[in-house]
Design a protein around this motif. Structure first.
Motif, PDB file in Angstrom:
ATOM      1  N   ALA A   1       0.777  -1.221   0.098  1.00  0.00           N
ATOM      2  CA  ALA A   1       0.116   0.053  -0.043  1.00  0.00           C
ATOM      3  C   ALA A   1       0.806   1.402  -0.008  1.00  0.00           C
ATOM      4  O   ALA A   1       1.000   2.005   0.963  1.00  0.00           O
ATOM      5  N   LEU A   2       1.544   1.679  -0.933  1.00  0.00           N
ATOM      6  CA  LEU A   2       2.274   2.733  -1.363  1.00  0.00           C
ATOM      7  C   LEU A   2       1.932   3.507  -2.456  1.00  0.00           C
ATOM      8  O   LEU A   2       1.574   2.778  -3.470  1.00  0.00           O
ATOM      9  N   GLU A   3       1.823   4.750  -2.663  1.00  0.00           N
ATOM     10  CA  GLU A   3       1.386   5.356  -3.765  1.00  0.00           C
ATOM     11  C   GLU A   3       2.284   5.489  -5.034  1.00  0.00           C
ATOM     12  O   GLU A   3       3.359   5.415  -4.573  1.00  0.00           O
ATOM     13  N   GLY A   4       1.768   4.932  -6.005  1.00  0.00           N
ATOM     14  CA  GLY A   4       2.582   4.623  -7.204  1.00  0.00           C
ATOM     15  C   GLY A   4       2.853   3.721  -7.633  1.00  0.00           C
ATOM     16  O   GLY A   4       3.497   3.101  -8.470  1.00  0.00           O
ATOM     17  N   THR A   5       2.453   2.569  -6.481  1.00  0.00           N
ATOM     18  CA  THR A   5       2.691   1.209  -6.830  1.00  0.00           C
ATOM     19  C   THR A   5       1.240   0.674  -7.363  1.00  0.00           C
ATOM     20  O   THR A   5       0.329   1.185  -7.105  1.00  0.00           O
ATOM     21  N   SER A   6       1.168  -0.504  -8.320  1.00  0.00           N
ATOM     22  CA  SER A   6       0.138  -0.766  -8.944  1.00  0.00           C
ATOM     23  C   SER A   6      -0.482  -1.832  -8.139  1.00  0.00           C
ATOM     24  O   SER A   6      -0.114  -2.392  -7.152  1.00  0.00           O
ATOM     25  N   GLN A   7      -1.763  -1.862  -8.170  1.00  0.00           N
ATOM     26  CA  GLN A   7      -2.701  -2.913  -7.566  1.00  0.00           C
ATOM     27  C   GLN A   7      -3.132  -3.911  -8.502  1.00  0.00           C
ATOM     28  O   GLN A   7      -3.882  -3.564  -9.423  1.00  0.00           O
ATOM     29  N   PRO A   8      -3.304  -5.187  -8.103  1.00  0.00           N
ATOM     30  CA  PRO A   8      -3.865  -6.176  -8.912  1.00  0.00           C
ATOM     31  C   PRO A   8      -5.492  -6.006  -9.182  1.00  0.00           C
ATOM     32  O   PRO A   8      -5.938  -5.213  -8.459  1.00  0.00           O
ATOM     33  N   MET A   9      -5.984  -6.707 -10.162  1.00  0.00           N
ATOM     34  CA  MET A   9      -7.328  -6.423 -10.270  1.00  0.00           C
ATOM     35  C   MET A   9      -8.178  -6.698  -9.124  1.00  0.00           C
ATOM     36  O   MET A   9      -8.090  -7.665  -8.372  1.00  0.00           O
ATOM     37  N   GLY A  10      -9.098  -5.754  -8.849  1.00  0.00           N
ATOM     38  CA  GLY A  10     -10.138  -5.905  -7.853  1.00  0.00           C
ATOM     39  C   GLY A  10      -9.538  -5.262  -6.435  1.00  0.00           C
ATOM     40  O   GLY A  10      -8.689  -4.936  -6.231  1.00  0.00           O
ATOM     41  N   GLU A  11     -10.538  -4.996  -5.549  1.00  0.00           N
ATOM     42  CA  GLU A  11     -10.146  -4.587  -4.332  1.00  0.00           C
ATOM     43  C   GLU A  11      -9.523  -5.728  -3.369  1.00  0.00           C
ATOM     44  O   GLU A  11      -9.495  -6.951  -3.625  1.00  0.00           O
ATOM     45  N   ALA A  12      -8.648  -5.053  -2.608  1.00  0.00           N
ATOM     46  CA  ALA A  12      -8.063  -6.114  -1.426  1.00  0.00           C
ATOM     47  C   ALA A  12      -9.031  -6.714  -0.690  1.00  0.00           C
ATOM     48  O   ALA A  12     -10.128  -6.206  -0.274  1.00  0.00           O
ATOM     49  N   VAL A  13      -9.046  -8.074  -0.589  1.00  0.00           N
ATOM     50  CA  VAL A  13      -9.698  -8.826   0.309  1.00  0.00           C
ATOM     51  C   VAL A  13      -9.123  -9.281   1.718  1.00  0.00           C
ATOM     52  O   VAL A  13      -9.933  -9.685   2.656  1.00  0.00           O
ATOM     53  N   ASP A  14      -7.909  -8.851   2.060  1.00  0.00           N
ATOM     54  CA  ASP A  14      -7.228  -8.939   3.143  1.00  0.00           C
ATOM     55  C   ASP A  14      -6.111  -7.992   3.151  1.00  0.00           C
ATOM     56  O   ASP A  14      -5.631  -7.597   2.193  1.00  0.00           O
ATOM     57  N   GLU A  15      -5.522  -7.944   4.447  1.00  0.00           N
ATOM     58  CA  GLU A  15      -4.451  -7.021   4.809  1.00  0.00           C
ATOM     59  C   GLU A  15      -3.573  -7.288   5.772  1.00  0.00           C
ATOM     60  O   GLU A  15      -4.177  -7.948   6.816  1.00  0.00           O
ATOM     61  N   ALA A  16      -2.614  -6.920   6.062  1.00  0.00           N
ATOM     62  CA  ALA A  16      -1.659  -7.043   7.202  1.00  0.00           C
ATOM     63  C   ALA A  16      -0.581  -6.009   6.840  1.00  0.00           C
ATOM     64  O   ALA A  16       0.466  -6.289   6.147  1.00  0.00           O
ATOM     65  N   GLY A  17      -0.457  -5.062   7.955  1.00  0.00           N
ATOM     66  CA  GLY A  17       0.563  -3.817   7.741  1.00  0.00           C
ATOM     67  C   GLY A  17       0.165  -3.339   6.411  1.00  0.00           C
ATOM     68  O   GLY A  17      -0.966  -2.970   6.049  1.00  0.00           O
ATOM     69  N   VAL A  18       1.387  -3.144   5.508  1.00  0.00           N
ATOM     70  CA  VAL A  18       1.189  -2.317   4.484  1.00  0.00           C
ATOM     71  C   VAL A  18       1.017  -3.386   3.335  1.00  0.00           C
ATOM     72  O   VAL A  18       0.972  -3.106   2.067  1.00  0.00           O
ATOM     73  N   VAL A  19       0.969  -4.844   3.466  1.00  0.00           N
ATOM     74  CA  VAL A  19       0.654  -5.878   2.521  1.00  0.00           C
ATOM     75  C   VAL A  19      -0.695  -6.065   2.430  1.00  0.00           C
ATOM     76  O   VAL A  19      -1.674  -6.079   3.183  1.00  0.00           O
ATOM     77  N   ARG A  20      -1.437  -5.878   1.052  1.00  0.00           N
ATOM     78  CA  ARG A  20      -2.605  -6.090   0.682  1.00  0.00           C
ATOM     79  C   ARG A  20      -2.669  -7.547  -0.059  1.00  0.00           C
ATOM     80  O   ARG A  20      -1.664  -7.721  -0.957  1.00  0.00           O
ATOM     81  N   ALA A  21      -3.842  -8.204   0.152  1.00  0.00           N
ATOM     82  CA  ALA A  21      -3.930  -9.515  -0.636  1.00  0.00           C
ATOM     83  C   ALA A  21      -5.331  -9.306  -1.518  1.00  0.00           C
ATOM     84  O   ALA A  21      -6.206  -8.771  -1.139  1.00  0.00           O
ATOM     85  N   HIS A  22      -5.098  -9.748  -2.773  1.00  0.00           N
ATOM     86  CA  HIS A  22      -6.416  -9.581  -3.628  1.00  0.00           C
ATOM     87  C   HIS A  22      -6.934 -11.002  -4.009  1.00  0.00           C
ATOM     88  O   HIS A  22      -6.362 -11.929  -3.586  1.00  0.00           O
ATOM     89  N   GLU A  23      -8.021 -11.003  -4.658  1.00  0.00           N
ATOM     90  CA  GLU A  23      -8.749 -12.254  -4.886  1.00  0.00           C
ATOM     91  C   GLU A  23      -7.825 -13.369  -5.448  1.00  0.00           C
ATOM     92  O   GLU A  23      -7.365 -13.141  -6.267  1.00  0.00           O
ATOM     93  N   CYS A  24      -8.151 -14.383  -4.599  1.00  0.00           N
ATOM     94  CA  CYS A  24      -7.060 -15.774  -5.069  1.00  0.00           C
ATOM     95  C   CYS A  24      -7.506 -16.829  -4.386  1.00  0.00           C
ATOM     96  O   CYS A  24      -7.456 -16.816  -3.055  1.00  0.00           O
TER      97      CYS A  24
END
Length: 262
Positions: free
Chosen positions: A171-194
């Protein structure tokens, strides 16, 4: 909003051990489902499960419209994964080694579709930023294949960072996010649908994934800065084609050919 340079410093300061802790807490194991490599129906984001791909001929049986996961090709959105210029060349080299034939830029990458429009003939036109991996008639990554009901990458060892790190992002500005909203997170790490999320992961695998995730965050921000600094508003006037792609190496034609200066 922080500057890209500030975000780059933050990315460089990320601790791999902390990222690995976050990945361990979320959990992940690749099931080779193929969902992150295949096209998808607009109303069902996420790729088709392995074993439900196009028929062996890639058509509807008449050699015309591909039979894509039970739908026509026109009804599917293409797989879209960002790839850096040097990654395009590395994948091309790996594909040539694998298949024994030359691969050029357009065999590996296409202009990122976001920002482009269609002309009167339905062909893309305009300016865009960065590249996406090439796709086949079903919208699947051109380097994706299925065997025994499992998905596989034909250039696995050379696959881009976005593929190495899916389904995670930072979760940093300027970094890309995979398709779809995050479904889980821990600290700055985001997890996307999988479907592989929530499964046990070894510390060794978590650290390897975390190192790649940090590398990707740094590379994405370096690339964004490079694109910003090399942007040339007059490039389209000098282009031979209707599409101009801006990456960190400067403006390019849709086939990856650099557009020269004035």
């Amino acid at each position: 909003m922080k500057s890209l340079e500030a975000e780059l410093n933050a990315a460089r300061d990320l601790a791999v051990a902390d990222l690995a802790d976050a990945i361990e807490s979320i959990g992940f194991e690749c099931t080779r489902c193929g969902g992150c490599c295949t096209g998808y129906a607009p109303d069902e984001p996420g790729g088709a499960p392995a074993g439900e791909g196009a028929d062996e001929g890639g058509s509807d049986g008449d050699g015309d419209t591909p039979d894509c996961h039970g739908d026509g090709a026109a009804d599917r959105e293409p797989h879209t994964a960002t790839v850096f210029p040097d990654e395009v060349r590395r994948v091309a080299d790996a594909a040539e080694d694998e298949f024994g034939e030359a691969y050029d830029w357009r065999d590996v990458a296409r202009p990122m579709p976001f920002g482009l429009a269609a002309d009167g003939d339905g062909e893309p036109t305009g300016e865009t930023f960065e590249w996406a991996l090439a796709t086949d008639g079903c919208g699947d990554c051109t380097f994706y294949e299925e065997s025994g009901g499992e998905g596989a990458c034909t250039v696995h060892d050379a696959r881009p960072l976005i593929c190495r790190t899916y389904p995670f992002s930072v979760a940093l500005e300027g970094t890309s996010q995979p398709m779809g909203e995050a479904v889980d997170e821990a600290g700055v790490v985001r997890a996307h649908e999988c479907e592989g999320l929530g499964r046990d992961i070894s510390r060794e695998d978590a650290e390897e994934l975390a190192a790649a995730l940090k590398e990707r965050a740094v590379r994405e921000l370096e690339e964004a800065i490079g694109v910003r600094d090399s942007y040339d508003p007059g490039a389209r006037e000098r282009a031979d084609g209707d599409v101009v792609v801006f990456d960190s190496e400067g403006p390019k034609e849709a086939d990856g050919t650099p557009i020269g200066g004035e």
